[in-house]
Design a protein around this motif. Structure first.
Motif, PDB file in Angstrom:
ATOM      1  N   GLU A 220       0.958  -1.239  -0.013  1.00  0.00           N
ATOM      2  CA  GLU A 220      -0.030  -0.193  -0.092  1.00  0.00           C
ATOM      3  C   GLU A 220       0.886   1.272  -0.056  1.00  0.00           C
ATOM      4  OE1 GLU A 220      -2.076  -0.560   3.547  1.00  0.00           O
ATOM      5  OE2 GLU A 220      -3.292  -2.171   2.710  1.00  0.00           O
ATOM      6  N   PRO A 221       0.380   2.497  -0.231  1.00  0.00           N
ATOM      7  CA  PRO A 221       1.318   3.625  -0.202  1.00  0.00           C
ATOM      8  C   PRO A 221       1.654   3.816   1.033  1.00  0.00           C
ATOM      9  CG  PRO A 221      -0.750   4.064  -1.381  1.00  0.00           C
ATOM     10  CD  PRO A 221      -0.822   2.460  -0.858  1.00  0.00           C
ATOM     11  N   VAL A 222       2.942   4.202   1.365  1.00  0.00           N
ATOM     12  CA  VAL A 222       3.519   4.395   2.613  1.00  0.00           C
ATOM     13  C   VAL A 222       3.531   5.817   2.925  1.00  0.00           C
ATOM     14  CG1 VAL A 222       5.702   4.586   3.837  1.00  0.00           C
ATOM     15  CG2 VAL A 222       5.473   2.660   2.187  1.00  0.00           C
ATOM     16  N   THR A 223       2.744   6.308   4.163  1.00  0.00           N
ATOM     17  CA  THR A 223       2.536   7.412   4.798  1.00  0.00           C
ATOM     18  C   THR A 223       3.069   7.665   5.963  1.00  0.00           C
ATOM     19  OG1 THR A 223       0.509   6.634   5.677  1.00  0.00           O
ATOM     20  CG2 THR A 223       0.227   7.724   3.389  1.00  0.00           C
ATOM     21  N   GLY A 224       3.543   6.519   6.654  1.00  0.00           N
ATOM     22  CA  GLY A 224       4.419   6.519   7.960  1.00  0.00           C
ATOM     23  C   GLY A 224       5.444   5.817   7.932  1.00  0.00           C
ATOM     24  N   GLU A 225       5.625   4.826   9.109  1.00  0.00           N
ATOM     25  CA  GLU A 225       6.616   4.168   9.196  1.00  0.00           C
ATOM     26  C   GLU A 225       6.701   2.895   8.125  1.00  0.00           C
ATOM     27  OE1 GLU A 225       4.871   4.781  11.939  1.00  0.00           O
ATOM     28  OE2 GLU A 225       6.066   5.760  13.488  1.00  0.00           O
TER      29      GLU A 225
ATOM     30  N   ARG B 210      12.689  -6.133  -2.012  1.00  0.00           N
ATOM     31  CA  ARG B 210      12.796  -4.744  -2.648  1.00  0.00           C
ATOM     32  C   ARG B 210      11.802  -3.875  -2.634  1.00  0.00           C
ATOM     33  NH1 ARG B 210      15.233  -7.351  -7.979  1.00  0.00           N
ATOM     34  NH2 ARG B 210      13.103  -8.206  -7.573  1.00  0.00           N
ATOM     35  N   ARG B 211      10.838  -4.211  -1.808  1.00  0.00           N
ATOM     36  CA  ARG B 211       9.571  -3.385  -1.676  1.00  0.00           C
ATOM     37  C   ARG B 211       9.558  -2.826  -0.175  1.00  0.00           C
ATOM     38  NH1 ARG B 211       4.474  -6.696  -4.292  1.00  0.00           N
ATOM     39  NH2 ARG B 211       5.546  -6.689  -6.393  1.00  0.00           N
ATOM     40  N   HIS B 212       8.945  -1.575   0.061  1.00  0.00           N
ATOM     41  CA  HIS B 212       8.638  -0.897   1.065  1.00  0.00           C
ATOM     42  C   HIS B 212       7.251  -0.943   1.586  1.00  0.00           C
ATOM     43  CE1 HIS B 212      12.147   1.789   1.356  1.00  0.00           C
ATOM     44  NE2 HIS B 212      12.243   1.311  -0.157  1.00  0.00           N
ATOM     45  N   TYR B 213       6.920  -1.691   2.562  1.00  0.00           N
ATOM     46  CA  TYR B 213       5.506  -1.984   3.166  1.00  0.00           C
ATOM     47  C   TYR B 213       5.204  -1.130   4.382  1.00  0.00           C
ATOM     48  CZ  TYR B 213       5.540  -6.093   0.362  1.00  0.00           C
ATOM     49  OH  TYR B 213       5.529  -7.123  -0.794  1.00  0.00           O
TER      50      TYR B 213
ATOM     51  N   CYS C  77      13.908  -0.937   8.654  1.00  0.00           N
ATOM     52  CA  CYS C  77      12.734  -0.292   9.003  1.00  0.00           C
ATOM     53  C   CYS C  77      13.148   1.183   8.766  1.00  0.00           C
ATOM     54  CB  CYS C  77      12.460  -0.552  10.544  1.00  0.00           C
ATOM     55  SG  CYS C  77      12.225  -2.493  10.802  1.00  0.00           S
ATOM     56  N   ARG C  78      12.221   2.090   8.299  1.00  0.00           N
ATOM     57  CA  ARG C  78      12.391   3.478   8.069  1.00  0.00           C
ATOM     58  C   ARG C  78      11.110   4.080   9.045  1.00  0.00           C
ATOM     59  NH1 ARG C  78      15.576   4.481   3.274  1.00  0.00           N
ATOM     60  NH2 ARG C  78      16.650   2.649   3.255  1.00  0.00           N
ATOM     61  N   ALA C  79      11.580   5.035   9.790  1.00  0.00           N
ATOM     62  CA  ALA C  79      10.686   5.939  10.654  1.00  0.00           C
ATOM     63  C   ALA C  79      10.072   7.129   9.709  1.00  0.00           C
ATOM     64  CB  ALA C  79      11.517   6.627  11.922  1.00  0.00           C
ATOM     65  N   VAL C  80       8.911   7.777  10.302  1.00  0.00           N
ATOM     66  CA  VAL C  80       8.591   8.823   9.393  1.00  0.00           C
ATOM     67  C   VAL C  80       9.583  10.046   9.473  1.00  0.00           C
ATOM     68  CG1 VAL C  80       6.732  10.481   9.585  1.00  0.00           C
ATOM     69  CG2 VAL C  80       6.200   8.125  10.538  1.00  0.00           C
ATOM     70  N   PRO C  81       9.757  10.510   8.315  1.00  0.00           N
ATOM     71  CA  PRO C  81      10.527  11.630   8.251  1.00  0.00           C
ATOM     72  C   PRO C  81      10.274  12.843   9.043  1.00  0.00           C
ATOM     73  CG  PRO C  81       9.510  11.233   6.093  1.00  0.00           C
ATOM     74  CD  PRO C  81       9.056  10.353   7.058  1.00  0.00           C
ATOM     75  N   LYS C  82      11.057  13.619   9.757  1.00  0.00           N
ATOM     76  CA  LYS C  82      10.612  14.612  10.381  1.00  0.00           C
ATOM     77  C   LYS C  82      10.297  15.868   9.678  1.00  0.00           C
ATOM     78  CE  LYS C  82      12.993  13.508  14.555  1.00  0.00           C
ATOM     79  NZ  LYS C  82      13.947  14.045  15.525  1.00  0.00           N
ATOM     80  N   ALA C  83       9.308  16.669   9.806  1.00  0.00           N
ATOM     81  CA  ALA C  83       9.140  17.914   8.793  1.00  0.00           C
ATOM     82  C   ALA C  83      10.276  18.849   9.144  1.00  0.00           C
ATOM     83  CB  ALA C  83       7.804  18.345   9.268  1.00  0.00           C
TER      84      ALA C  83
END
Length: 102
Positions: free
Chosen positions: A27-32, A38-41, A74-80
């Protein structure tokens, strides 16, 4: 590896997670997020697939912790970016329509 997600114990392996996520469209990634193959979930999507529980039953932190222990990236939410605060002079200039330098 034994981990607890939403108060239920699960025996997870890296191979088992890879097998569970095979054929699942991310699905589209909007957070973590978690990189599997090779996919971002999104973390919540991964948690739902591997635990077969509703996404409201567990937190993203529980799944992130388990995936990191299994060796997934694992990727965290980028800070604004911080929003610049205008000085009174810059605010007045902006109200008059002149360019503002921050």
């Amino acid at each position: 590896m034994r981990c607890v997600i939403a108060r239920f114990p699960f025996e997870l392996t890296k191979g088992g997670v890879l097998e569970s996520m095979k054929g699942i469209k991310p699905e589209p990634v909007t957070g973590e997020s978690v990189i599997i193959g090779r996919r971002h979930y999104p973390v919540k999507q991964v948690g739902q697939v591997i635990t077969r529980q509703d996404r409201r039953d567990f937190s993203a932190a529980e799944v992130l912790r388990a995936m990191a222990q299994l060796g997934f990236t694992c990727r965290a939410v980028p800070k604004a970016a911080p929003v610049g605060i205008l000085s009174p002079m810059q605010h007045a200039s902006a109200m008059l329509g002149t360019p503002v330098t921050v």
